[in-house]
Design an enzyme around this catalytic site. Structure first.
Site, PDB file in Angstrom:
ATOM      1  N   HIS A 127       0.825  -1.219   0.000  1.00 41.20           N
ATOM      2  CA  HIS A 127       0.000   0.000   0.000  1.00 41.20           C
ATOM      3  C   HIS A 127       0.855   1.264   0.000  1.00 41.20           C
ATOM      4  O   HIS A 127       0.356   2.338  -0.313  1.00 41.20           O
ATOM      5  CB  HIS A 127      -1.047  -0.011   1.119  1.00 41.20           C
ATOM      6  N   ASP A 132       1.462  -7.803   2.203  1.00 40.45           N
ATOM      7  CA  ASP A 132       1.495  -6.353   1.964  1.00 40.45           C
ATOM      8  C   ASP A 132       2.928  -5.844   1.759  1.00 40.45           C
ATOM      9  O   ASP A 132       3.495  -5.188   2.625  1.00 40.45           O
ATOM     10  CB  ASP A 132       0.824  -5.641   3.144  1.00 40.45           C
ATOM     11  N   SER A 181       4.122   1.997   8.387  1.00 42.72           N
ATOM     12  CA  SER A 181       3.898   1.030   7.332  1.00 42.72           C
ATOM     13  C   SER A 181       5.183   0.820   6.558  1.00 42.72           C
ATOM     14  O   SER A 181       5.843   1.787   6.176  1.00 42.72           O
ATOM     15  CB  SER A 181       2.830   1.526   6.380  1.00 42.72           C
TER      16      SER A 181
HETATM   17  N1  ARG Z   1      -4.513   0.000   7.841  1.00 41.48           N
HETATM   18  C1  ARG Z   1      -3.208   0.021   7.239  1.00 41.48           C
HETATM   19  C2  ARG Z   1      -2.620   1.436   7.292  1.00 41.48           C
HETATM   20  O1  ARG Z   1      -3.113   2.250   7.996  1.00 41.48           O
HETATM   21  C3  ARG Z   1      -3.237  -0.545   5.876  1.00 41.48           C
HETATM   22  C4  ARG Z   1      -3.882   0.304   4.842  1.00 41.48           C
HETATM   23  C5  ARG Z   1      -3.825  -0.248   3.455  1.00 41.48           C
HETATM   24  N2  ARG Z   1      -4.751  -1.329   3.228  1.00 41.48           N
HETATM   25  C6  ARG Z   1      -6.054  -1.170   2.871  1.00 41.48           C
HETATM   26  N3  ARG Z   1      -6.790  -2.212   2.715  1.00 41.48           N
HETATM   27  N4  ARG Z   1      -6.558   0.008   2.643  1.00 41.48           N
HETATM   28  O2  ARG Z   1      -2.027   1.980   6.424  1.00 41.48           O
HETATM   29  N1  GLU Z   2      -1.004   0.947   7.794  1.00 40.36           N
HETATM   30  C1  GLU Z   2      -0.389   2.001   8.517  1.00 40.36           C
HETATM   31  C2  GLU Z   2       0.487   2.930   7.669  1.00 40.36           C
HETATM   32  O1  GLU Z   2       0.222   3.228   6.554  1.00 40.36           O
HETATM   33  C3  GLU Z   2       0.430   1.446   9.599  1.00 40.36           C
HETATM   34  C4  GLU Z   2      -0.449   0.825  10.528  1.00 40.36           C
HETATM   35  C5  GLU Z   2      -0.843   1.696  11.649  1.00 40.36           C
HETATM   36  O2  GLU Z   2      -1.393   2.785  11.493  1.00 40.36           O
HETATM   37  O3  GLU Z   2      -0.530   1.197  12.705  1.00 40.36           O
HETATM   38  O4  GLU Z   2       1.447   3.493   8.120  1.00 40.36           O
END
Ligand code: ARG
Ligand code: GLU
Length: 717
Positions: free
Chosen positions: A79, A215, A647
């Site tokens: 991502h 990921d 991330s």
């Molecule tokens: N929650 C994770 C973060 O904050 C992953 C985000 C990307 N994945 C998604 N399905 N949108 O970045």
């Molecule tokens: N998915 C998050 C990011 O883009 C990291 C996960 C979180 O927020 O802990 O940095």
């Protein structure tokens, strides 16, 4: 007694905190070693010789990456690299759907604008930054003085010509640190798995455990022939790092030590109860409700149109990401009784302050003042959320804004500056058009402007908006028809770009008649008049109080170990691999396997389809050296305190080897940005063995694995 126990519950836990690498030895090393770490603080951060920090990069300023080969190979999340993947994707060459792997360096794809930044060294510059700053200064005077002090560093900070530096405020402005940096701007895409692996489970699984997402994506840093940063050039060569991470195939057991090294973006751990309560009751719910609407619109179009799906994929993912996180946050703050705990902590703070005359004089009214200020800012904060969540979602406004800027340049700086600025405007508009569909935008306008108008008190509604709504019986779909139909800027991008080239004045004249833009200008003007000034005044007051509160806590609550809130600077967080009890009778294991991918498999599904090749590898248990006991590990969780920006951060084992890539947190614990709770806060990492398995066995890009340094091979089978 009960109160005191509750208070202890809010003091820092072994696993809580995002620590500055330069203080690890002083503050954390002993504890880290007691938790199982086998290396020293100097192996992690050392400015005199290569240390782990030299393998860590800020990836584009929004994520973290790590160097994993001596030819500049960088690993980050799928991502995080997604924008690059999307930019190079078309309906014919659909890298989002099919993945991409460069077979040799010649096939690696440049990404203009993308950069990685290394941290060369960190220094405490609080004395310099705060020189001449007095308590009597207004917030404005104070920040002007600090800016001036920091600007003065430009001439004195020791650095090479190709290095840069920045200074950030810590502990709410009580301390300042300097970061000397090296930024590489030629970063090429090497590979990414198909979305069905890299984003398996999509939004349904996002922020959730158990998770089964691969990921990751891979890039390579290129440097000039002297190995120094250089702009993109075909002559550039793969960067040779000071340090690259070794990769362990050993896997992790429950209780094993891990740390995550990266660039966490923003946390607010030191808010008073009143502020946390406001986030839970006011801001989060409002933002969630507005995004509900926007997501509903975009999702509807994406599901039935492959082109819109490509265009809006990144936007959708980012809107939905925060939307879902806020929901988890409210739940977690509620379930852990965060506000009550803060209140108990504050009562203890107040008791101690009152018992000491000097403190009482300085800090006696602090909590009361904070509470009053948060109450005052309440409605303006809500108006800000409505404005941001609405205006920034409607692309018609962004398109108009580009032309408004151009018109502004013409007016202020004359004809030559205007002509010079046209190509940039064309570029920016072209970028916007690439990810724009008039049908989607029109529907977004209808739904969001209606909500904006109906929900808000009169004082925050521009008179022009009210008049428009009234004369159309609050029928926003009718208004949208009127705005979008026959409007070239909103419907005929290619034509507008060509006209801008040929006769920019004509395009500006057309924009003057653009009703969407006229509305946009009124909305902005009204917002500035009724919200911006109030908000920044109140925010300045709150900042000052929070700064004093931070200082006071450090003085008064001596037994607590304080760490600075995340601010996109390099931090280390550590903890043990561990499952958790999500709620009554529900207990989660700490590892997930490919079996779980197959359990979730839904043929043809938008989120849970599994590529045929992966199914075959699973059927044949063809895991190469990466599987363990006939199973293929996929993800694992630990107690590391992470946030957005982490991330792509490396998860390291006790010896500093790479064992995984951080990419998420669990649903129950997403409130760790505000109130970490060791019982349910867990970060989610993809196991490095799954990453290698996908590269090698799935994508057939084993030549990349050859570049890496693998250790603990024998420990895996
Ligand atoms: N929650 C994770 C973060 O904050 C992953 C985000 C990307 N994945 C998604 N399905 N949108 O970045
Ligand atoms: N998915 C998050 C990011 O883009 C990291 C996960 C979180 O927020 O802990 O940095």
């Amino acid at each position: 007694m009960v109160a005191f126990l509750l208070f202890l519950g809010t003091a820092a836990h072994a696993d809580e905190g995002m620590w500055l690498p330069l203080f690890l030895q002083q503050l954390n090393e002993k504890q880290m070693r007691s938790m199982g770490m086998k290396i020293t603080a100097a192996d992690i951060y050392n400015i005199n010789k290569g240390s782990l920090k030299d393998a860590i990069v800020s990836f584009g300023g929004f994520c973290t990456g790590e160097v994993i080969s001596d030819k500049g190979l960088v690993l980050t999340n799928h991502h995080c690299g997604f924008d690059a993947v999307q930019n190079h994707s078309t309906l014919e060459r659909n890298y989002i759907r099919d993945g991409f792997w460069a077979k040799n360096k010649g096939e690696e794809i440049p990404n203009p604008g993308l950069f990685v930044t290394f941290i060369v060294r960190i220094e405490d510059v609080s004395k310099t930054a705060l020189a001449g700053v007095t308590p009597a200064m207004t917030e404005q005077e104070r920040s002007a003085a600090i800016d001036k002090n920091i600007a003065g560093l430009k001439t004195t900070v020791k650095r090479e010509a190709y290095q840069d530096f920045f200074v950030r405020s810590f502990f709410e402005g009580n301390q300042y640190f300097l970061f000397v940096t090296e930024t590489y701007k030629d970063v090429r895409l090497v590979g990414a798995p198909p979305s069905a692996i890299g984003n398996f489970g999509k939004d349904t699984d996002n922020w959730m455990w158990p998770r089964h997402t691969g990921d990751f994506s891979m890039f390579r840093i290129y440097a000039g022939k002297d190995n120094k940063p250089a702009d993109f050039s075909n002559e550039n060569v793969p960067y040779v790092p000071k340090k690259s991470l070794s990769i362990s195939l050993g896997g992790m057991k429950e209780g094993d030590f891990t740390m995550v090294f990266g660039f966490p973006g923003r946390t607010t751990q030191y808010l008073p109860a009143a502020a946390v309560d406001q986030i839970m009751q006011v801001n989060d719910p409002a933002k969630i409700a507005i995004r509900d609407k926007a997501l509903g619109v975009i999702d509807g179009f994406m599901r039935k149109d492959e082109k819109i799906k490509i265009q809006y994929a990144a936007k959708y993912a980012s809107i939905s990401n925060a939307w879902k996180k806020w929901q988890g946050e409210v739940l977690g703050l509620t379930s852990t009784k965060a506000v009550d705990k803060k209140k108990v902590y504050e009562a203890e703070f107040q008791k101690r302050v009152n018992a000491n005359p000097a403190w009482k004089e300085q800090y006696g009214s602090l909590l009361g003042d904070l509470e009053t200020s948060y109450a005052e800012i309440n409605k303006y904060g809500l108006a800000r959320d409505y404005f941001n969540e609405t205006i920034s979602r409607i692309e018609a406004f962004a398109l108009g804004a580009q032309l408004n800027n151009l018109a502004g340049i013409k007016q202020k700086n004359g004809d030559k500056a205007f002509k010079d600025a046209v190509p940039k405007t064309i570029d920016r508009l072209a970028d916007l058009y690439k990810e724009y569909s008039p049908e989607v935008d029109k529907q977004l306008f209808t739904v969001l402007m209606e909500k904006f108008t109906k929900d808000q008190p009169a004082e925050f509604l521009a008179p022009e908006l009210v008049a428009l709504a009234k004369s159309n019986d609050y029928n926003f779909s009718k208004i949208a028809d009127e705005f979008y139909t026959g409007n070239d800027l909103l419907n005929a991008g290619a034509k507008v770009l060509a006209n801008l080239q040929a006769n920019p004045d004509l395009v500006l004249m057309a924009n003057d008649l653009n009703k969407a833009n006229q509305l946009f200008i009124s909305l902005n003007a009204h917002y500035s008049a009724t919200v911006t000034r109030k908000l920044s005044g109140l925010q300045a007051k709150i900042n000052q109080l929070q700064r004093t509160y931070m200082k006071a806590q450090m003085e008064v609550m001596k037994e607590r170990k304080f760490y600075p809130d995340a601010n996109s600077t390099l931090r280390v967080t550590y903890g043990n691999v561990k499952g958790y009890q999500a709620r009554d009778a529900v207990k989660y294991d700490f590892y997930s396997y490919l079996d779980g991918v197959m359990e979730k498999y839904k043929p043809g599904d938008y989120e849970f389809d599994v590529p045929e090749k992966l199914r075959t590898l699973y059927k044949n248990k063809d895991y190469g050296p990466y599987g363990k006991n006939g199973k293929m590990p996929v993800c694992f969780i630990a107690m590391n305190h992470t946030t957005g920006g982490n991330s792509g951060s490396p998860a390291l084992d006790a010896s500093g080897n790479l064992v995984g890539l951080n990419f998420d947190r669990v649903w129950e614990g997403t409130m760790s940005d505000i109130n970490y709770d060791p019982s349910i806060c867990r970060n989610i990492m993809v196991d490095i063995r799954y990453v290698l398995f996908i590269i090698d066995k799935y994508a057939g890009a084993g030549h990349l694995v050859q570049e890496m340094k693998l250790v603990n091979k024998g420990k895996n089978p």
